[in-house]
Design a protein around this motif. Structure first.
Motif, mmCIF file in Angstrom:
data_model
loop_
_atom_site.group_PDB
_atom_site.id
_atom_site.type_symbol
_atom_site.label_atom_id
_atom_site.label_comp_id
_atom_site.label_asym_id
_atom_site.label_seq_id
_atom_site.Cartn_x
_atom_site.Cartn_y
_atom_site.Cartn_z
ATOM 1 N N PRO A 27 0.812 -1.224 0.000
ATOM 2 C CA PRO A 27 0.000 0.000 0.000
ATOM 3 C C PRO A 27 0.846 1.275 0.000
ATOM 4 C CG PRO A 27 -0.910 -1.570 1.567
ATOM 5 C CD PRO A 27 0.382 -2.150 1.068
ATOM 6 N N ARG A 28 2.029 1.262 0.613
ATOM 7 C CA ARG A 28 2.889 2.455 0.602
ATOM 8 C C ARG A 28 3.402 2.742 -0.804
ATOM 9 N NH1 ARG A 28 6.291 0.349 5.607
ATOM 10 N NH2 ARG A 28 5.967 -1.438 4.276
ATOM 11 N N THR A 29 3.607 1.662 -1.593
ATOM 12 C CA THR A 29 4.023 1.850 -2.994
ATOM 13 C C THR A 29 2.910 2.539 -3.772
ATOM 14 O OG1 THR A 29 5.382 -0.139 -2.840
ATOM 15 C CG2 THR A 29 4.843 0.645 -5.066
ATOM 16 N N ILE A 30 1.681 2.159 -3.526
ATOM 17 C CA ILE A 30 0.526 2.783 -4.192
ATOM 18 C C ILE A 30 0.468 4.260 -3.815
ATOM 19 C CG2 ILE A 30 -1.999 2.760 -4.389
ATOM 20 C CD1 ILE A 30 -0.593 0.354 -5.730
ATOM 21 N N GLN A 31 0.692 4.584 -2.551
ATOM 22 C CA GLN A 31 0.691 5.987 -2.109
ATOM 23 C C GLN A 31 1.766 6.772 -2.862
ATOM 24 O OE1 GLN A 31 1.120 5.949 2.168
ATOM 25 N NE2 GLN A 31 -0.788 4.796 2.450
ATOM 26 N N ARG A 32 2.939 6.187 -2.986
ATOM 27 C CA ARG A 32 4.017 6.868 -3.727
ATOM 28 C C ARG A 32 3.649 7.039 -5.203
ATOM 29 N NH1 ARG A 32 7.697 3.854 -0.648
ATOM 30 N NH2 ARG A 32 7.798 2.284 -2.272
ATOM 31 N N MET A 33 3.001 6.000 -5.769
ATOM 32 C CA MET A 33 2.597 6.097 -7.171
ATOM 33 C C MET A 33 1.572 7.217 -7.357
ATOM 34 S SD MET A 33 2.340 2.026 -8.156
ATOM 35 C CE MET A 33 1.936 2.229 -9.876
ATOM 36 N N ILE A 34 0.675 7.417 -6.382
ATOM 37 C CA ILE A 34 -0.294 8.520 -6.457
ATOM 38 C C ILE A 34 0.441 9.856 -6.354
ATOM 39 C CG2 ILE A 34 -2.235 9.638 -5.285
ATOM 40 C CD1 ILE A 34 -3.161 6.797 -4.432
ATOM 41 N N GLU A 35 1.360 9.943 -5.397
ATOM 42 C CA GLU A 35 2.114 11.192 -5.209
ATOM 43 C C GLU A 35 2.972 11.503 -6.431
ATOM 44 O OE1 GLU A 35 4.164 10.244 -1.567
ATOM 45 O OE2 GLU A 35 2.596 11.154 -0.333
ATOM 46 N N ASP A 36 3.521 10.454 -7.081
ATOM 47 C CA ASP A 36 4.374 10.657 -8.259
ATOM 48 C C ASP A 36 3.556 10.845 -9.533
ATOM 49 O OD1 ASP A 36 6.515 10.356 -6.577
ATOM 50 O OD2 ASP A 36 6.946 8.271 -7.156
ATOM 51 N N GLY A 37 2.240 10.684 -9.441
ATOM 52 C CA GLY A 37 1.390 10.883 -10.614
ATOM 53 C C GLY A 37 1.263 9.653 -11.487
ATOM 54 N N GLU A 38 1.776 8.523 -11.080
ATOM 55 C CA GLU A 38 1.654 7.299 -11.874
ATOM 56 C C GLU A 38 0.223 6.746 -11.823
ATOM 57 O OE1 GLU A 38 4.729 4.336 -11.048
ATOM 58 O OE2 GLU A 38 5.973 5.941 -10.235
ATOM 59 N N LEU A 39 -0.474 7.028 -10.769
ATOM 60 C CA LEU A 39 -1.873 6.615 -10.624
ATOM 61 C C LEU A 39 -2.704 7.835 -10.294
ATOM 62 C CD1 LEU A 39 -1.625 3.348 -8.433
ATOM 63 C CD2 LEU A 39 -2.323 3.488 -10.812
ATOM 64 N N ASP A 40 -3.940 7.867 -10.836
ATOM 65 C CA ASP A 40 -4.853 8.948 -10.481
ATOM 66 C C ASP A 40 -5.483 8.598 -9.147
ATOM 67 O OD1 ASP A 40 -4.400 10.249 -12.838
ATOM 68 O OD2 ASP A 40 -6.185 9.466 -13.860
ATOM 69 N N GLY A 41 -5.485 9.530 -8.232
ATOM 70 C CA GLY A 41 -6.077 9.305 -6.919
ATOM 71 C C GLY A 41 -5.733 10.435 -5.992
ATOM 72 N N GLY A 42 -5.852 10.173 -4.714
ATOM 73 C CA GLY A 42 -5.569 11.208 -3.741
ATOM 74 C C GLY A 42 -5.764 10.696 -2.334
ATOM 75 N N ALA A 43 -5.848 11.650 -1.415
ATOM 76 C CA ALA A 43 -6.041 11.302 -0.009
ATOM 77 C C ALA A 43 -6.878 12.382 0.627
ATOM 78 C CB ALA A 43 -4.704 11.166 0.689
ATOM 79 N N HIS A 44 -7.856 11.990 1.413
ATOM 80 C CA HIS A 44 -8.618 12.974 2.185
ATOM 81 C C HIS A 44 -8.354 12.700 3.655
ATOM 82 C CE1 HIS A 44 -11.803 9.963 2.961
ATOM 83 N NE2 HIS A 44 -11.613 9.601 1.703
ATOM 84 N N GLN A 45 -8.475 13.728 4.443
ATOM 85 C CA GLN A 45 -8.136 13.635 5.856
ATOM 86 C C GLN A 45 -9.256 12.892 6.602
ATOM 87 O OE1 GLN A 45 -5.164 14.559 7.105
ATOM 88 N NE2 GLN A 45 -5.836 13.573 8.997
ATOM 89 N N GLY A 46 -8.871 11.807 7.257
ATOM 90 C CA GLY A 46 -9.807 11.059 8.096
ATOM 91 C C GLY A 46 -9.713 11.546 9.527
ATOM 92 N N PRO A 47 -10.431 10.913 10.449
ATOM 93 C CA PRO A 47 -10.407 11.355 11.851
ATOM 94 C C PRO A 47 -9.015 11.253 12.482
ATOM 95 C CG PRO A 47 -11.884 9.458 11.577
ATOM 96 C CD PRO A 47 -11.325 9.787 10.253
ATOM 97 N N GLN A 48 -8.215 10.272 12.066
ATOM 98 C CA GLN A 48 -6.901 10.097 12.676
ATOM 99 C C GLN A 48 -5.764 10.186 11.666
ATOM 100 O OE1 GLN A 48 -7.138 6.353 14.682
ATOM 101 N NE2 GLN A 48 -8.479 7.126 16.276
ATOM 102 N N ARG A 49 -6.026 9.786 10.430
ATOM 103 C CA ARG A 49 -4.971 9.814 9.408
ATOM 104 C C ARG A 49 -5.599 9.996 8.038
ATOM 105 N NH1 ARG A 49 -4.769 4.252 7.485
ATOM 106 N NH2 ARG A 49 -5.949 2.970 8.917
ATOM 107 N N ARG A 50 -4.746 10.149 7.068
ATOM 108 C CA ARG A 50 -5.240 10.355 5.714
ATOM 109 C C ARG A 50 -5.720 9.037 5.118
ATOM 110 N NH1 ARG A 50 -0.877 14.180 2.725
ATOM 111 N NH2 ARG A 50 -0.840 12.348 1.446
#
Length: 183
Positions: A27-50
């Motif tokens: 899952p951390r690789t997927i997060q990096r791929m989103i941040e690097d623009g390799e995958l379309d997606g994002g993160a919204h702020q949850g009650p404790q973490r993104r």
């Protein structure tokens, strides 16, 4: 691509974990791929973490990969079917258990009735045994009475016999001891 803060309306999404399972990555690789623009997606702020999300429409349906939404729907349908079967099995087991319980109750009532009949028979047998003992005691008393009567009758018969013998002897019984030789 930029990291989005909320999903676009109407566009199907999946979690970063689902995408990681689909792509067989961490899952951390997927997060990096989103941040690097390799995958379309994002993160919204949850009650404790993104909370990371990925758009499901960017995966190729014709390849071995399946969109997670379809995969999740298939999993949900399969789980529903499994639960329905399990529910049906449990209902059948419940009905079977209830029927067995009814049979046990009916058997218990029949057994209780049989035990009551058995106890009644034992009581009658004991009463018959007691009556037989009483009859045997009466019979024994009757036998003793007959023996006593027999003894008395034998004495009477002996006395008659003696009396008859005395009547057959000539002369006076007192003269038997003083018999004279002159006769």
């Amino acid at each position: 691509m930029t990291t989005e803060k909320s999903p676009q309306p109407g566009r199907p999404v999946m979690t970063a974990r689902e995408a990681a399972r689909l792509l067989r990555k961490d899952p951390r690789t997927i997060q990096r791929m989103i941040e690097d623009g390799e995958l379309d997606g994002g993160a919204h702020q949850g009650p404790q973490r993104r909370r990371w999300f990925v758009y499901a429409d960017q995966f190729n349906r014709s390849s071995a990969e399946i969109t997670p939404a379809a995969h999740v729907a298939d999993d949900v349908a399969a789980e529903r079917d499994r639960l329905l079967l399990e529910n049906a099995d449990l209902r059948a087991e419940l009905v079977s258990t209830q029927e067995a319980y009814r049979l046990v109750l009916a058997s218990q009532a029949t057994m209780h009735e049989a035990l009551t009949d058995y106890q009644r028979s034992v009581d009658e047998l004991l009463a018959g045994t007691t009556a037989f003992r009483d009859a045997a005691a009466h019979f024994q008393a009757a036998v003793s009475g007959l023996q006593s009567s027999n003894s008395k009758l034998n004495q009477v018969a002996g006395a008659y016999s003696d009396a008859l013998h005395q009547g057959l002897i000539p002369g006076h019984a007192g003269t038997l001891g003083n018999a004279s030789p002159n006769l």
